[in-house]
Scaffold this motif. Structure first.
Motif, mmCIF file in Angstrom:
data_model
loop_
_atom_site.group_PDB
_atom_site.id
_atom_site.type_symbol
_atom_site.label_atom_id
_atom_site.label_comp_id
_atom_site.label_asym_id
_atom_site.label_seq_id
_atom_site.Cartn_x
_atom_site.Cartn_y
_atom_site.Cartn_z
ATOM 1 N N VAL A 1 1.191 -1.283 0.030
ATOM 2 C CA VAL A 1 0.171 0.011 0.170
ATOM 3 C C VAL A 1 1.331 1.324 0.528
ATOM 4 N N GLY A 2 1.980 1.479 0.016
ATOM 5 C CA GLY A 2 3.052 2.282 0.418
ATOM 6 C C GLY A 2 3.355 2.725 1.437
ATOM 7 N N HIS A 3 4.180 3.949 1.714
ATOM 8 C CA HIS A 3 4.473 4.701 2.943
ATOM 9 C C HIS A 3 4.340 6.027 2.750
ATOM 10 N N PRO B 1 1.560 1.743 -5.081
ATOM 11 C CA PRO B 1 -0.233 1.886 -5.906
ATOM 12 C C PRO B 1 0.402 3.575 -6.224
ATOM 13 N N GLU B 2 0.118 4.335 -7.156
ATOM 14 C CA GLU B 2 -0.168 5.384 -7.824
ATOM 15 C C GLU B 2 -1.048 6.754 -6.431
ATOM 16 N N ARG C 1 6.987 6.120 -8.105
ATOM 17 C CA ARG C 1 5.675 5.207 -7.279
ATOM 18 C C ARG C 1 5.890 3.971 -8.881
ATOM 19 N N SER C 2 6.068 4.530 -10.359
ATOM 20 C CA SER C 2 6.889 3.225 -11.158
ATOM 21 C C SER C 2 8.296 2.466 -10.256
ATOM 22 N N ALA C 3 8.784 3.149 -10.033
ATOM 23 C CA ALA C 3 10.542 2.596 -9.727
ATOM 24 C C ALA C 3 10.105 1.929 -8.557
ATOM 25 N N ALA D 1 7.893 12.277 -0.865
ATOM 26 C CA ALA D 1 8.660 12.482 -1.936
ATOM 27 C C ALA D 1 7.886 13.089 -3.123
ATOM 28 N N THR D 2 7.069 12.457 -3.770
ATOM 29 C CA THR D 2 6.412 12.956 -4.536
ATOM 30 C C THR D 2 6.200 14.175 -5.256
ATOM 31 N N THR D 3 6.459 14.861 -3.914
ATOM 32 C CA THR D 3 6.066 16.502 -4.569
ATOM 33 C C THR D 3 7.614 16.768 -3.881
ATOM 34 N N SER D 4 7.670 18.083 -5.358
ATOM 35 C CA SER D 4 9.149 19.417 -4.043
ATOM 36 C C SER D 4 8.250 19.919 -2.792
#
Length: 379
Positions: free
Chosen positions: A167-169, A365-366, A359-361, A175-178
């Motif tokens: 489910v991610g973290h 989940p997106e 997320r792909s690396a 980290a997916t936004t600056s």
């Protein structure tokens, strides 16, 4: 409308479950939050759905007694929960969360009890892995095992993998936004970082000996390289440390041995921890800056092991350093450096990846971890 019980213990699992609870409530569900550890109790203080069970658990025990376990069963049996979501404690030896999970599997449908492990590295000594690998029990097969990364899911016993999901973290979400430039600037000002200096944030753990070894390695690397840019080193304190004065004394002994640390190193001391020190704390800055905010503002981040903020920095593609060569991350991290402090201090940040690329690396989940858990309940 579903009625869902969220049980949380430590900082990471509590923050994830709080966000999940809010989304579930926004969709019309009733969510009760049960903190079973001091960090969770503090973090959930403002949540209107928080409950405590003083007649069952009057402190924060490491293990429930038979009487407490029976009392929890009797209480839960009256609540008509459709699902339960349980966070994994960060302390290796805590059994309480897993005892409650076992009880709930006797009351709820198969896989209606979910255990979320927000670890990003393998900790073989943790109760979680000890029980799954050495004493697998029938109730384990009634649980939905939620993991932060696919490699962790694959590390589960094969018989449990069919009942597991990545489910991610929260640190992947972060980290997916600056980070906002104004916020970073404000944080660096709060940490008294000169404009001409690079910020090295050392995330403290609860182990003085390990963190002193980490600081020693950093000091030796600084002393060995006269071409490094000027550094501002800021030391974070872990609020769960049993003996903060003793911890600080061990770290200050390292600072006192190394002139290269003395002028540039300072403790980040939140006001809530001041009372734990009988004498004034040298080398300190009074501030209310979280470890996450300090990590987002830092140029370099170090921790003894591959802990949460080490990963947060690496997900942001900043140089992240761990001295621990025994515990390994579940993720492939291009800017993570283990064991070599000199290489760490000469490393450079890589360009931040787009959210979809990260997320792909990582093959997660997106959506955010909270959204991924809510989607699981909707199935």
């Amino acid at each position: 409308m579903a009625k869902i019980l969220c049980i949380c213990h430590s900082t990471g699992d509590t923050q994830a479950l709080l966000k999940t609870a809010q989304l579930l409530r926004n969709r019309g569900n009733e969510v009760l939050l049960l903190p079973i550890g001091e960090p969770a109790y503090r973090a959930t203080a403002a949540d209107t759905g928080r409950i405590t069970l003083p007649d069952i658990i009057d402190t924060f025990p490491v293990t429930l007694t038979d009487t407490q376990e029976q009392a929890f069963h009797a209480w839960a049996a009256t609540q008509d929960f459709s699902h339960a979501l349980i966070g994994t404690p960060s302390l290796n030896h805590v059994q309480t969360a897993f005892q409650m999970a076992k009880v709930l599997t006797t009351l709820l449908a198969p896989q209606a009890v979910s255990i979320y492990n927000d670890y990003l590295y393998e900790e073989p000594a943790h109760t979680y892995w000890q029980s799954l690998r050495t004493s697998l029990q029938p109730w384990h097969h009634q649980v939905q095992w939620l993991t932060s990364l696919p490699a962790m899911q694959r590390a589960l016993p094969e018989t449990l993998q069919a009942h597991s999901q990545t489910v991610g973290h929260l640190n992947i979400d972060g980290a997916t936004t600056s980070p906002n430039l104004a916020t970073v600037t404000e944080t660096r000002q709060a940490l008294a970082v000169p404009d001409t200096h690079q910020l090295l944030f050392i995330s403290g753990s609860k182990n003085a000996a390990e963190d002193a070894a980490l600081l020693e390695a950093v000091a030796q690397a600084i002393a060995a390289n006269s071409t490094l840019p000027p550094l501002a080193i800021r030391l974070g304190l872990h609020p769960g440390t049993a003996d903060l004065p003793g911890y600080v004394a061990a770290m200050n002994a390292v600072i006192d041995r190394h002139p290269c640390l003395q002028a540039c190193t300072a403790w980040l001391l939140p006001y809530k921890l001041i009372s734990q020190f009988r004498e004034p704390l040298p080398h300190h800055i009074h501030c209310e800056v979280s470890g996450e905010a300090a990590t987002d503002a830092a140029d370099y981040v170090a921790s003894y092991g591959p802990y949460s903020l080490f990963h947060r920095a690496a997900f942001q593609r900043k140089p992240a350093f761990s001295l621990d060569t025994e515990r390994h991350s579940f993720a492939e991290l291009s800017t993570a450096i283990v064991g070599d402090a000199e290489r760490f201090l000469t490393a450079h940040r890589e360009p931040l990846r787009a959210a979809t690329d990260l997320r792909s690396a990582l093959n997660v989940p997106e959506t955010s971890v909270a959204e991924a858990m809510v989607a699981m309940f909707a199935r």
